[in-house]
Write an enzyme that holds these catalytic residues in place. Sequence first.
Site, PDB file in Angstrom:
ATOM      1  N   HIS A   1       4.628  -9.764   2.701  1.00 50.93           N
ATOM      2  CA  HIS A   1       4.697  -8.944   1.486  1.00 50.93           C
ATOM      3  C   HIS A   1       3.306  -8.639   0.950  1.00 50.93           C
ATOM      4  O   HIS A   1       2.413  -9.492   0.958  1.00 50.93           O
ATOM      5  CB  HIS A   1       5.516  -9.650   0.399  1.00 50.93           C
ATOM      6  CG  HIS A   1       6.112  -8.682  -0.575  1.00 50.93           C
ATOM      7  ND1 HIS A   1       5.362  -8.023  -1.529  1.00 50.93           N
ATOM      8  CD2 HIS A   1       7.386  -8.229  -0.734  1.00 50.93           C
ATOM      9  CE1 HIS A   1       6.153  -7.225  -2.225  1.00 50.93           C
ATOM     10  NE2 HIS A   1       7.375  -7.326  -1.772  1.00 50.93           N
ATOM     11  N   HIS A   2       3.135  -7.397   0.475  1.00 50.22           N
ATOM     12  CA  HIS A   2       1.847  -6.968  -0.066  1.00 50.22           C
ATOM     13  C   HIS A   2       1.477  -7.753  -1.315  1.00 50.22           C
ATOM     14  O   HIS A   2       0.298  -7.797  -1.710  1.00 50.22           O
ATOM     15  CB  HIS A   2       1.899  -5.465  -0.376  1.00 50.22           C
ATOM     16  CG  HIS A   2       0.595  -4.762  -0.184  1.00 50.22           C
ATOM     17  ND1 HIS A   2      -0.637  -5.342  -0.473  1.00 50.22           N
ATOM     18  CD2 HIS A   2       0.302  -3.511   0.268  1.00 50.22           C
ATOM     19  CE1 HIS A   2      -1.605  -4.489  -0.217  1.00 50.22           C
ATOM     20  NE2 HIS A   2      -1.065  -3.372   0.242  1.00 50.22           N
ATOM     21  N   ALA A   3       2.427  -8.375  -1.981  1.00 45.47           N
ATOM     22  CA  ALA A   3       2.105  -9.223  -3.129  1.00 45.47           C
ATOM     23  C   ALA A   3       1.308 -10.445  -2.708  1.00 45.47           C
ATOM     24  O   ALA A   3       0.604 -11.049  -3.530  1.00 45.47           O
ATOM     25  CB  ALA A   3       3.388  -9.654  -3.844  1.00 45.47           C
TER      26      ALA A   3
END
Length: 492
Positions: A139-141
């Site tokens: 995930h880009h988070a």
Amino acid sequence: MRQLTSLDALFLAHEGDRTVGHVSAYVVLDPSDAPGGRLTIDALRDMMHSRMPLLPPFRWKLVGVPLGLDHGYWATDPEFDLGYHVRETAVPAPGGDDEVATLIGRLFSQPLDRQRPLWELYLVQGLADGRCALFSKVHHALVDGVSGAEILGAMFDLSPEGREVEAPTGSELEHPPSPVEMLLRTIAAAPKRARKQATALPRLVVNAGAIPGSGWIPGLRTAGRMARAIARPLTGDDRPLLEPPSGSAPQVPFSNRLSGHLRMAHVRLDLGEVKAVKTALGTTVNDVIMAIAAGGVRRWLLEHEALPDEPLLALVPVSVRTPEQYGTFGNRVGGMVVPLPTNLRESDERLAAARAAMMTAKQRHEAVPADALIDATRFLPPALFAQATKITLGIAGRPGVRPPMNLIVSNVPGPQVPLYCAGARIESLVPVSPVTHGVGMNITVMSYLGRIDAGIVVDRDQVPDPELVAAGMEEELEALKALAVAAGNGAG
């Protein structure tokens, strides 16, 4: 625990029924040097188990704050199950480009399970010539382009034999607290959060016009220009005021709402040829990449009779990570909105325009604080942040709404030495990056071992044939090589 930054939270809020927030890589492997001449799921899981001390985010689970009063936290998952995250799948043998693209599009379109650490790794069997592949989703988070490359570095080796791994100190986070503890933590942090917002507000106003997408907000750029004009004599800043491109991009077939079905095409270019063009024609590698992307997209637009008279606008991500922030994961990223010269007929014109656009964009980017995008995301109270993001995404791609940009173009430098995974030699590293409503095309390139691999991700319903973009990029490099030869320095 470790709290998400406002930029991390932005990538979480980006996800919806038809949008995903993870970044991926498609890695082709030659298992000849692996034990037994093949890479098995057990061997891959054993390797990943040994590397987990180097990959603390792979054990982090998202913990929300009650009532959404603050951004969430990462905490160690007490029920972490490596077998869930490392999986095996296959394409019908012998799998070619079409079969692989179909599988990747399907896997990439599926969101990650937020009840678990936000990553998955697939071993893909059945490729032609005895090859296999890995397909990762993170995930880009958790990561941006730089920290994603660091994760690949932790997973891969410089020799088939692998290496011994020692656990770094201080990599474990607390286990998830109770909702009451989370609420008390949020209340205690409120004064500090208010101070950060108050500190960010003046910088946000002054630099408002430089933030990607700011053209969507009526009056924001005008306010930014006025604030800069007032601040300049007070600060002694004599740098030129560089206006960003116009606030909206031309409407093209991939400027609409996403269908939720993604497709990927792949093109491989020779890094040596790109560098020869760069040297012969007096540009940079990034300039050549932008020109190649412009040629590929122009080819697709011409084929579909959808070429606008004005250039498209591309978002070019830029890392703002300092040396001290390497190895800390998370997001330290900004962006430049750059005209992509798809409207120009000749390759030399496109290269010259790409060079000029990138030069201006870099000057503009350097004149803006590295934390401008973080300031923008920090301004809204967390309780309103996710809702505001979803409302904005709900508007994007609607009929009559011109997007702030048309596509994303990103260049990620990669290693130029051979890498191995559980004994299998890595042949190519293909980045696979997300799209969003109104911005239905993403071209991300990564260099590895003298080659450049470009992953072209599109919404399947808007761009059913991304292979045309890939073919156009190959044609554009050939045209640029001919220009370099004509310049007398020989690019072929």
